[in-house]
Scaffold this active site. Sequence first.
Site, PDB file in Angstrom:
ATOM      1  N   LYS A 189      80.711  34.585  14.770  1.00  0.00           N
ATOM      2  CA  LYS A 189      81.077  34.886  16.155  1.00  0.00           C
ATOM      3  C   LYS A 189      79.839  34.655  17.004  1.00  0.00           C
ATOM      4  O   LYS A 189      78.940  35.480  17.077  1.00  0.00           O
ATOM      5  CB  LYS A 189      81.544  36.348  16.276  1.00  0.00           C
ATOM      6  N   GLU A 264      69.057  42.947  13.194  1.00  0.00           N
ATOM      7  CA  GLU A 264      67.789  42.759  13.887  1.00  0.00           C
ATOM      8  C   GLU A 264      68.055  43.045  15.355  1.00  0.00           C
ATOM      9  O   GLU A 264      68.821  42.335  16.012  1.00  0.00           O
ATOM     10  CB  GLU A 264      67.271  41.336  13.689  1.00  0.00           C
ATOM     11  N   CYS A 298      63.093  38.187  20.923  1.00  0.00           N
ATOM     12  CA  CYS A 298      63.032  39.549  20.407  1.00  0.00           C
ATOM     13  C   CYS A 298      61.618  39.966  20.064  1.00  0.00           C
ATOM     14  O   CYS A 298      61.266  41.142  20.177  1.00  0.00           O
ATOM     15  CB  CYS A 298      63.953  39.691  19.198  1.00  0.00           C
TER      16      CYS A 298
END
Length: 510
Positions: A189, A264, A298
């Site tokens: 997805k 994560e 990130c």
Amino acid sequence: MTQTQPVTRHVPEGLPTHLQHFIDGELRDSVGGATFDVLDPVSNRTYATAAAGQAEDVDAAVAAAQRAFSEGPWPTMAPRARARVLNRIADLVESQGDRLAELETFDTGLPITQAKGQAQRAAENFRFFADVIVAQTDEAYQVPGRQINYVNRKPVGVAGLITPWNTPFMLESWKLAPAIAAGCTVVLKPAEFTPLSASLWAQIFTEAGLPQGVFNLVNGIGEEAGAALVAHPGTRLISFTGETTTGHTIFRAAAPHLKGLSMELGGKSPVVIFEDADLDAALDSSLFGVFSLNGERCTAGSRILVQRSVYDAFVERYAARARNVVVGDPHDPRTEVGALVHPEHYERVLGYVEIGKSEGRLVAGGGRPEHLPEGNYLAPTVFADVPPTARIFQEEIFGPVVALTPFDDEAEAIALANDVKYGLAGYVWTRDLTRGHRVAQSIEAGMVWLNSHNVRDLRTPFGGVKASGLGHEGGHRSIDFYTEEQAVHVSLGEVHTPRFGARSAAEIDY
């Protein structure tokens, strides 16, 4: 001031106007016909619609993946045979590198030079895990003359993969390569903001010879398609990369089925710069670490902690360089910062910029570049003298915004570095390697770089602690996640077993 370029809007040739799911080897629209609009971040105009997956579409994708796992050849193929397919996938990704980069840049707003690097890294992920599974070994334990025990490693089953919108194609490869290499079947997805490059996987996998049903893709909104994938009883594993609050939701939804989770999540990574550091290298690295990928990364070093004796001079140099960063058309190879991914995210980042103006001293950026009147553009923004209580110090912004804070000594540097809920990455700059190791090991983070920006060996673990994640992937840890170990015990001789119930009642002394 920030360098300027003429305003342009590059539109790739052959751009699709509608993106479909890929389920059981065929392209499909949603069962109910639902769609959503996809925008490009340079103009914020709709360039395509995408099928919006609902529960029934996820059902079909999971069913196809289950059939491919239980009836198809992929989970039981020899590692070398799977590796050949993975290497063909890598070849195809490399052969389409320019096209992939062009589409990625158009869809995400990332500078084209950085998008090209992502395509190369995606191919390398497949090559790496092709090598890993061929070299994979399992343990055997002997009790001489009595028993041998061996470990049988098996793919877990259907894996649900939910990926983010920053560098989407490459980050999809991080999950797809080890999951497929391990013998799992998958339902991907992709992020709803950036579904364009994900649509290329179907053709790549089909051409590489991946069996039907091993890879399935369902587009859609996270609260609909993503939620259905997490809650579906047919998915045994969920691998998710995204923000921490969504991670909380996934954790709750997966709990009733005791699914395996690898997540994560967010980050607010510190860069600790001591007075004895190579300040030129630290300057280059800390600028790149937060402004590359438009700050939408990130592991961005978005809190820069500088020892007070060199703090003022460093702030002055940092701000001057930030004001000189080239902001402009993502397709121009001169561009260093492009357009943020989506107007919703852009407004969120601008909100933090306004908050920062009352929390720190604005020394660079702070708004839209004058030469870019439309699109999601923000000049690299630098706040100095930011206290640890500030929201821009504590909260993930995920854009080209950085906070600088002074410290006096090592103890204060460590305390500041750890004074957030996140723990994904950290960076330490010092010529004193004894101190460097000591500080690196004291930082509460899953990964720390000493005298370097984010340069990662694929064999090492990737993941965070605290609010930055659950579990680690990378190298053999990824294979561990997508497989389960079964211990088989084989007797080599006669086994003594107590004979319960073998005596008659008359033989028992009451």
